[in-house]
Design an enzyme around this catalytic site. Structure first.
Site, short mmCIF file in Angstrom:
data_model
loop_
_atom_site.label_atom_id
_atom_site.label_comp_id
_atom_site.label_asym_id
_atom_site.label_seq_id
_atom_site.Cartn_x
_atom_site.Cartn_y
_atom_site.Cartn_z
N LYS A 40 23.11 -9.91 25.83
CA LYS A 40 21.86 -10.51 25.34
C LYS A 40 21.89 -12.03 25.29
O LYS A 40 20.88 -12.67 25.54
CB LYS A 40 21.47 -9.92 23.98
CG LYS A 40 22.40 -10.29 22.83
CD LYS A 40 22.09 -9.44 21.59
CE LYS A 40 22.98 -9.85 20.43
NZ LYS A 40 23.00 -8.85 19.36
N ARG A 135 20.96 -4.56 7.59
CA ARG A 135 20.06 -4.79 8.71
C ARG A 135 19.59 -3.39 9.11
O ARG A 135 19.13 -2.65 8.24
CB ARG A 135 20.73 -5.60 9.83
CG ARG A 135 19.68 -6.30 10.71
CD ARG A 135 20.29 -7.14 11.83
NE ARG A 135 20.87 -6.30 12.88
CZ ARG A 135 21.41 -6.80 13.99
NH1 ARG A 135 21.45 -8.11 14.19
NH2 ARG A 135 21.92 -6.00 14.91
C1 LIG Z 1 24.24 -8.55 19.09
C2 LIG Z 1 24.79 -7.22 18.77
C3 LIG Z 1 26.11 -6.91 19.08
C4 LIG Z 1 27.08 -7.94 19.62
O1 LIG Z 1 27.42 -8.82 18.58
P1 LIG Z 1 28.53 -9.97 18.79
O2 LIG Z 1 28.72 -10.51 17.43
O3 LIG Z 1 27.93 -10.96 19.76
O4 LIG Z 1 29.73 -9.29 19.34
C5 LIG Z 1 26.56 -5.63 18.82
N1 LIG Z 1 25.75 -4.71 18.28
C6 LIG Z 1 24.47 -4.95 17.97
C7 LIG Z 1 23.63 -3.87 17.40
C8 LIG Z 1 23.95 -6.22 18.19
O5 LIG Z 1 22.67 -6.48 17.86
#
Ligand SMILES: *Cc1c(COP(=O)(O)O)cnc(C)c1O
Length: 323
Positions: A40, A135
């Protein structure tokens, strides 16, 4: 790698990205944990995605269906996971472009089922569980009920369960909350006879726990974005042993460079972005302005090269001091 040498731009060293991803995949695979590579932050860059796939990630995950679509459009060949709960209005797109999606609302899963039936495909669903970070996530007490409902829906297959910590509230993954996730997987299997294949324990914040040698229970997947991009864990933002933290370089053009006083003159009120703490007088400094600003970047996330101090920013100006 950017081929149009325009500024501002990010230069991303894909060899370093590959090395970081490969090292993390190897270390985690030894603990029985697969890695979903999270794309992302690159808006689904196909070059980034392919580096992760070469490094051995088992799947790609992105929070936006648009990013998944652009990777598929560029012929990235991978299982695609939508890691944010789908917008209900996107259900048709989700079953078309994602193999798996993370979900917490039965109404949404019902709509995914409707669209999967129309498209004559199977859509896999991973249920996210709330374990304290507040969240996304189903409250643990409601999980069994939602599992049963999900499993009744045509063209929907329950892939497993997962959780996400350290994003909204900074709750650290630890032996306790990870053991709870394992217990929930066991509870689902004993009370519903539904098997749980994937137990996805979290994100880059889970690395310290996952590699500590602690019992990882049934956790067999984590999702990594920042650790791959920046070579660091995210609880304390410390570099991970043997990894590079400089895969990404921001290039921006100098539009002004002058010797100026370090302290502003005149009566001080708010700045373009609200109140600012008082500045001390350090005499004259070499102040440089780059053509980039808060519209493009979060200045708090930047680290200056040696001898460069990042002092402030407005929408279109980044202000540095250097020697
Ligand atoms: C963005 C996200 C991740 C990745 O998180 P990082 O801290 O960049 O490793 C993993 N799981 C979910 C649900 C996310 O939204």
């Amino acid at each position: 790698v950017c081929t149009m040498r325009s500024t501002p731009r990010l230069e991303i060293d894909l060899d370093t990205i590959y090395h970081t991803a490969h090292t993390l995949v190897q270390r985690l695979n030894r603990r029985g944990i697969s890695v979903t590579g999270v794309t992302k932050a690159t808006l689904g860059s196909p070059d980034f995605a392919n580096a992760l796939l070469r490094a051995g990630v088992s799947s790609l995950g992105d929070s936006r269906i648009e990013n998944i679509k652009s990777m598929l459009h560029a012929n990235v060949t991978s299982e695609m996971t939508l890691i944010r709960s789908p917008m209900i209005t996107h259900a048709a797109r989700v079953v078309k472009f994602a193999d798996v999606s993370f979900n917490t609302e039965i109404e949404v899963i019902r709509q995914l089922s409707v669209e999967a039936q129309k498209a004559d495909c199977i859509h896999r669903v991973l249920l996210m569980v709330e374990l304290g970070d507040l969240r996304e996530g189903i409250m643990p007490d409601d999980l069994i009920h939602i599992v049963s409902e999900t499993c009744r829906l045509p063209n929907i297959v329950l892939e497993g369960i997962g959780t996400n910590l350290a994003c909204r509230s900074g709750v650290s993954p630890d032996a306790n909350n990870m053991a709870t996730l394992t217990e929930l997987a066991n509870l689902i299997e004993t009370t519903t006879s539904q098997s749980i294949n994937v137990v996805s324990g979290g994100n880059s914040a889970n690395l310290t726990w996952a590699l500590s040698g602690a019992d990882t229970g049934r956790i067999n997947n984590i999702r990594l974005g920042e650790a791959i991009l920046l070579g660091r864990e995210t609880l304390h933002r410390k570099p991970i042993a043997d990894l590079h933290t400089d895969a990404i370089t921001l290039i921006a053009e100098v539009i002004e460079s002058k010797s100026k006083p370090s302290k502003p003159s005149g009566k001080i009120a708010q700045t373009a972005f609200g109140a600012k703490e008082a500045t001390t007088d350090r005499g004259r400094v070499l102040q440089t302005i780059l053509a980039i600003g808060i519209q493009d970047i979060d200045p708090a996330g930047l680290q200056g090269d040696k001898g460069i101090k990042i002092c402030g920013a407005s929408s279109d100006h980044l202000i540095l001091e250097s020697t």
